[in-house]
Motif scaffolding. Structure first.
Motif, mmCIF file in Angstrom:
data_model
loop_
_atom_site.group_PDB
_atom_site.id
_atom_site.type_symbol
_atom_site.label_atom_id
_atom_site.label_comp_id
_atom_site.label_asym_id
_atom_site.label_seq_id
_atom_site.Cartn_x
_atom_site.Cartn_y
_atom_site.Cartn_z
ATOM 1 N N GLY A 135 0.850 -1.182 0.000
ATOM 2 C CA GLY A 135 0.000 0.000 0.000
ATOM 3 C C GLY A 135 0.884 1.229 0.000
ATOM 4 O O GLY A 135 1.686 1.425 0.912
ATOM 5 N N GLN B 222 -2.591 0.656 -4.218
ATOM 6 C CA GLN B 222 -2.158 -0.727 -4.044
ATOM 7 C C GLN B 222 -1.347 -1.176 -5.262
ATOM 8 O O GLN B 222 -1.742 -0.959 -6.396
ATOM 9 N N THR C 215 -3.162 -7.929 6.653
ATOM 10 C CA THR C 215 -2.506 -6.644 6.431
ATOM 11 C C THR C 215 -1.649 -6.271 7.628
ATOM 12 O O THR C 215 -2.098 -6.377 8.772
ATOM 13 N N HIS D 162 -3.355 6.013 1.540
ATOM 14 C CA HIS D 162 -3.214 5.116 0.394
ATOM 15 C C HIS D 162 -3.510 5.904 -0.868
ATOM 16 O O HIS D 162 -4.570 6.540 -0.961
ATOM 17 N N LYS E 1 -7.176 4.627 3.147
ATOM 18 C CA LYS E 1 -7.822 3.316 3.138
ATOM 19 C C LYS E 1 -8.195 2.951 4.561
ATOM 20 O O LYS E 1 -7.408 3.137 5.485
#
Length: 506
Positions: free
Chosen positions: A316, A337, A444, A476, A481
């Motif tokens: 990210g 991403q 994540t 992000h 995000k």
């Protein structure tokens, strides 16, 4: 060396190729319609005349622009001057350059030239086309000059006194200290085929094909349900199933070929503070990712990948500029991403990641959703699809309840997966969050200093059940995000909150 100069002369050829591609793609439907009509020589000549006139006009425009386009280095700036009637200058600060990416379509490769994109947080410059030697010289010079600029304060190295020719000794000394390049991952053709099959994209394409096939051929779905007993003796059903099977094979074959063309020679290398991704058969692309821009690390597995022991790993990133640029072909999505390892053995992932990000802990998660939360994951989706299926069955198609029942079963299974697999783990400076979808599992890793804000939420019903929701966001792309943990115990939500607020864990 980098005084005012033009792009390579072969830029005229690459631009003419781009003109032809744009005109032909824009005229595709006209050509297809004309193909099915009776040939008319006058219409063909008119079309060819318009095509040639438009191509010639655009080529003249691009030729004029070529002779009015220059680039050069001036102090701490890379400057691009271009324009048809009015010349405009666009410049970027060399000290803020994040990456220098390249792309080469089939014409660039045949002519041995390349298109380069110089990226900064605010904007970028695109130079099309340079020879390989021009690109190498400019890229090396910019990288070395950037290092030398960033190592000096304004008092030691005033920008207004900076001249390119005065830095040759500094640049040579920096070049001697250039970091070695380490290859992290290189995919063979067999691994690309394996990646294409395991990532599930072909299955989605097959379902789209099946829906389209239904509309095009007006499948007798009512007969399928009312004449189940004659399935194996009906010639029409056999032909239908054979057509679906052949269509599936064709989709698989086309998908695999397209993936090989796109990802051929996929290679990830590490050099100092940058990762480089290079790939492509007909069009090669080289993309640089600055490690300092990485906000989060993400590992994603679907069922097939998990069964065979593979996973996908992505980064990210943050950026101040939008990626919506038709000429800037990178793998960075709008949400920031970028896939780093599209397929890698699970047991080999951590050692590879540690080479790039030694500061990450990469801890496994602890599942934290209590049993009493299962119904909260499924009750609203189940109720929604139950109402929709009942309404369609009554008003339009009597068998819609079957699709509704399938969706209800899916969401029931998803609720169970959410209960079993949702989790987190806290380290002193990092949180690991695991969230499932119906067909995949995402893990994540987020450093605490990358978290912009964190909230815990609880309504009256959740309070009675001693449950809470927590969510936090990181930068992000050009926005942010959000990551969520739903229906977890109160103590877990407050534990995460205190960890974020106090700067550590007990």
């Amino acid at each position: 060396m980098f005084n005012k100069q033009r792009l390579h002369k072969l830029t005229l050829v690459t631009q003419f190729y781009n003109i032809l591609v744009r005109i032909l793609s824009g005229s595709f439907f006209i050509i297809v319609l004309a193909f099915f009509q009776e040939p008319d020589l006058s219409n063909i000549l008119i079309f060819l005349g318009i095509f040639l006139a438009l191509s010639l006009l655009l080529f003249v425009v691009e030729t004029v622009k070529y002779f009015r386009t220059y680039y050069w280095i001036e102090g701490n700036r890379l400057v691009l001057q271009t324009g048809l009637f009015i010349q405009k200058e666009k410049d970027i600060q060399i000290s803020r350059i994040q990456s220098i990416d390249t792309s080469e379509d089939i014409v660039h490769r045949l002519l041995k030239v390349t298109k380069i994109t110089v990226n900064t947080p605010g904007q970028g410059l695109i130079l099309d086309a340079l020879s390989v030697s021009q690109y190498k010289a400019l890229s090396d010079y910019l990288n070395q000059l950037k290092i030398s600029l960033n190592k000096r304060t304004e008092d030691e190295f005033p920008e207004d006194k900076l001249a390119v020719d005065d830095n040759s000794e500094v640049i040579r000394s920096e070049a001697e200290d250039a970091p070695a390049e380490t290859t992290l991952l290189q995919l063979s053709v067999g691994e690309i085929v394996k990646m294409t099959i395991l990532n599930g994209a072909i299955f989605r394409g097959f379902f789209i094909f099946l829906i389209g096939f239904n509309f095009l051929t007006d499948l007798p779905l009512d007969d399928l349900f009312t004449e189940v007993g004659s399935v194996f003796i009906s010639a029409s059903i056999i032909i239908l199933l054979a057509s679906i099977f052949i269509g599936m094979i064709l989709i698989y074959t086309i998908g695999i070929i397209a993936s090989i063309i796109k990802n051929y020679g996929y290679k990830v290398t590490l050099s100092g503070e940058h990762l480089n991704i290079k790939k492509g058969l007909l069009e090669t692309q080289s993309q640089t990712v600055p490690l300092k821009n990485v906000q989060t690390l993400e590992e994603k597995q679907n069922w097939l990948m998990k069964f065979f022991g593979y996973t996908t790993f992505s980064l990210g990133l943050t950026s101040d500029s939008s990626q919506k640029n038709n000429e800037n072909k990178t793998e960075i999505k709008e949400d920031g991403q970028v896939v780093l390892f599209p397929i890698v053995k699970s047991e080999k992932l951590n050692p590879l990641v540690k080479q790039c990000f030694p500061e990450f802990v990469l801890s496994p998660v602890e599942n934290v959703v209590p049993v009493r939360s299962i119904r909260r994951f499924i009750q609203f989706p189940v109720l929604f699809w139950l109402i929709i299926a009942a309404a369609i069955s009554i008003m339009f198609w009597v068998y819609a309840w079957i699709a509704g029942l399938i969706l209800i079963l899916f969401y029931g299974f998803y609720g169970y997966r959410s209960y079993k697999l949702t989790g987190y783990h806290l380290c002193e400076n990092e949180i690991t969050v695991q969230t499932p979808t119906l067909f995949a599992l995402t893990k994540t890793y987020v450093p605490k200093n990358r978290i912009l804000n964190l909230q815990v939420k609880q309504n009256l019903f959740l309070k009675r059940a001693n449950l809470m929701k927590t969510n936090f966001s990181t930068a992000h792309g050009i926005a942010s995000k959000e990551f969520k943990l739903k229906y977890i115990e109160e103590k877990d939500a407050f534990k995460i909150f205190e960890w974020f607020r106090n700067g550590g864990i007990n």
